[in-house]
Design an enzyme around this catalytic site. Structure first.
Site, PDB file in Angstrom:
ATOM      1  CE  LYS A  29      19.326 -16.458 -10.111  1.00  0.00           C
ATOM      2  NZ  LYS A  29      18.489 -17.655  -9.926  1.00  0.00           N
ATOM      3  CD  GLU A  68      -6.022 -39.814  -4.409  1.00  0.00           C
ATOM      4  OE1 GLU A  68      -5.677 -39.324  -5.510  1.00  0.00           O
ATOM      5  OE2 GLU A  68      -6.230 -39.120  -3.408  1.00  0.00           O
ATOM      6  CG  ASP A  82      -9.120 -32.652  -5.465  1.00  0.00           C
ATOM      7  OD1 ASP A  82      -7.881 -32.635  -5.505  1.00  0.00           O
ATOM      8  OD2 ASP A  82      -9.784 -33.669  -5.247  1.00  0.00           O
TER       9      ASP A  82
END
Length: 641
Positions: free
Chosen positions: A204, A421, A498
């Site tokens: 902006k 993971e 999580d």
């Protein structure tokens, strides 16, 4: 510039004081001599006690034989002067004559000059105190708007990329300033204001600087906070002064950055109608569209908080155009990267489109930071140009945080992190609505011990119910993996991030998005500010509260069961991937598929691979919720026991 003026003023003042001191001290040297009457002077001449005299008008400066100096006043008349001169010469006295000291005017001037100088200095200070100087003691009522002149570092529309629609709107305003007849002959009027609305970092302020570079008219820039002061009425005074300056330089543009600092809705909060900020806003509203028209003054403002602005400020006639400046799409990101990469030597393997596709949701500021980080990484290892590997490492650092390779993990911690993971990655790869897995790592990054990152194939604009359910399942897969591998009693505190993310997403589905049949299409989020993880403050019945929490728990339990089912079905893939993460520590999406298929990774050097860091992270643009959950699946370090 202001400091130079102040220094020059004090130098001139010092010179004047020294001159006045010299003037007065000079006068005192002549009058400090001892006085002598005229008769005494004649007696001393007759006695031979005078060695010389100086005739200075009516004064006689007498130099005695003993070295002293006296001053005598002689009678008026030329006859007396001639007779005295003859007698002195006849007696061997050295006679000198000085010209008439000053005329009447010069004498009067020398008498009044010190007073004139002192009065001038006093008037100068009074003028500064009453606001004659913008930096004076009482100059706080003057506008702090700065006239922007960019002789160096000029920004034009060529330097703005990725926001073509917003640029077109502003190009029309610039064209109006350059060629007003093109629009006025059809009855068109120049817009009074343009409001740039968009998230932080979308460009902006850069757009406003481009207007200044393109328009060729005076461009004043000021921040919304510059209007607010501790003194009552100062903000309104600064608004008036700013528009007075603008009218003198019309046609011109005034840019107000962060206008929400002064343009917040009136009647909200403390202070009521007498609040200083509200009075400043009232004056701004009047100046923009009041009884007196401001022809040729265009206001351009920027904010990322349009929702808090006063409705009177947003109406046509004040801000005729509200220009949305969003995060760029893939084409826009590629253009922005090309703009920022102009000054960076790129290697032959760098593909900006690939980088743009792998950075969804990045703003213009994020992309600029990405290019800068890549250049710094290339310089750190001594390269002469930036390679694709540097960009991958920079992207991982921006998205996931810096690696913490110095952090020592035990074998047990590494193993649990790897299985955690691997659970995220296996479930994400087997749910069709989840984003493709981009990278998995068990190297600590930031506050996470491990991380799985998934990237969408295209920019995401909406979230569907089945997508949200599958994302909850992928998020809960870490805890499911730990329980499957180590049992209920072997689960760690790793899934805390999580659980936070899954809870926030489930609450958004139930309380905002109307995705629960039991709760229905009612927005309960406004009835409970800060509903994430905190059930206090509900302004609804106990039955409704219980139903909402029941639906949230049902969605999370369903996601957990989905993740558990997939991991049990893909037990072999799950085990292979966990062992692959233990061996390689970091795996890309293609490498994960190879590890699951039992293929060799083909001589990849772990030191050359882009290093990554930790939990499940999706960079997809999820519709905003009130929940501020951490990155999906990020696993914080376990708290010390």
């Amino acid at each position: 510039m202001g400091n130079a003026r102040n220094i020059a003023f004090w130098v001139v003042l010092l010179i004047l004081v020294m001159a006045l001191f010299q003037l007065f001290s000079g006068g005192q040297t002549t009058t400090s001599s001892r006085s002598l009457s005229y008769s005494e002077f004649i007696e001393r001449v007759d006695a031979g006690q005078v060695s010389g005299v100086t005739l200075d008008g009516e004064r006689i400066v007498v130099r005695a034989s003993d070295g002293n100096t006296y001053v005598a006043i002689k009678p008026q008349g030329e006859v007396v002067t001639e007779a005295l001169t003859r007698d002195l010469i006849a007696k061997g006295v050295d006679v000198q004559a000085e010209p008439q000291a000053q005329s009447g005017f010069m004498s009067l001037l020398s008498l009044w000059l010190p007073f004139i100088v002192l009065i001038g200095i006093w008037l100068f200070f009074m003028n500064r105190m009453q606001g004659g100087g913008r930096g004076g003691a009482m100059g706080f009522g003057k506008s702090r708007a700065k006239l922007l002149t960019e002789k160096q570092g000029r920004v034009t529309f060529d330097d703005v990329a990725g926001i073509d629609e917003a640029k077109e709107e502003l190009e029309e305003i610039v064209e109006f300033l350059r060629n007003p007849q093109k629009f006025s002959r059809l009855g068109g009027k120049i817009p009074k204001g343009a409001l740039l609305v968009g998230p932080p970092g979308t460009g902006k302020t850069l757009l406003a600087r481009a207007i200044a570079g393109e328009a060729g008219v005076p461009f004043f820039t000021i921040s919304g906070s510059d209007f607010v002061e501790m003194f009552v009425g100062v903000g309104a005074s600064r608004v008036r002064d700013m528009f007075e300056q603008a009218k003198k330089n019309a046609p011109c543009i005034v840019f107000i950055d962060e206008i929400d600092a002064v343009g917040r809705a009136r009647g909200v909060g403390m202070g009521g109608g007498n609040d200083e900020r509200e009075q400043t806003l009232n004056q701004l509203l009047v100046e923009m569209d009041g009884f007196e028209a401001n022809e040729g003054v265009i206001i351009v403002a920027a904010t990322n908080r349009k929702d808090v602005l006063d409705p009177a400020l947003l109406r046509p006639g004040r801000f005729d155009r509200q220009i949305h400046v969003p995060n760029p799409d893939i084409k826009g990101r590629e253009k922005i990267l090309s703009v920022h990469a102009r000054k960076v030597p790129l290697g032959p393997d760098v593909d900006l489109r690939t980088i743009a596709r792998g950075s969804p949701g990045f703003s213009g500021a994020d992309l600029m930071n990405l290019v800068n980080e890549a250049a710094l990484m290339a310089a750190r290892v001594g390269r002469r140009f930036v390679t694709m590997t540097d960009f991958e490492q920079a992207k991982d650092k921006v998205m996931m945080g810096a690696e913490r390779r110095s952090m020592v993990l035990t074998d047990d911690q590494k193993e649990k992190t790897a299985y955690h993971e691997a659970g995220h990655a296996i479930v994400g790869m087997n749910l069709p609505k989840c984003d493709p897995v981009y990278k998995a790592t068990i190297i600590p990054r930031g506050g996470a011990l491990g991380m799985v990152v998934s990237l969408p194939e295209m920019d995401r604009l909406q979230m569907h119910k089945d997508e949200a359910k599958q994302r909850i399942a992928m998020t809960m897969a870490g805890k499911a993996a730990e329980i499957i591998k180590y049992g209920e009693e072997g689960v760690s505190s790793g899934p805390v991030g999580d659980i936070q993310q899954a809870s926030g997403l489930a609450r958004a589905m139930v309380m905002r998005w109307g995705m629960s049949d039991k709760i229905g299409n009612i927005d309960y989020s406004e009835a409970h500010e800060g509903y994430q993880g905190n059930t206090a403050g509900f302004s609804v019945s106990a039955e409704t509260k219980q139903a909402i929490e029941g639906e949230v728990k049902s969605l999370i339990d369903e996601g957990y069961e989905t993740a558990r089912r997939i991991l049990l079905e893909k037990a072999d893939d799950f085990e292979r991937l966990a062992k692959g993460l233990l061996e390689y520590e970091t795996l890309t999406g293609d490498e994960i598929r190879k590890v699951i298929a039992g293929e060799a990774l083909g001589g990849s050097d772990d030191g050359d691979k882009p290093a990554s860091g930790g939990g499940t992270t999706s960079i997809a643009a999820i519709p905003k919720t009130r929940a501020r959950a951490p990155k999906p699946g990020s696993d914080p370090e376990p708290a010390p026991l």
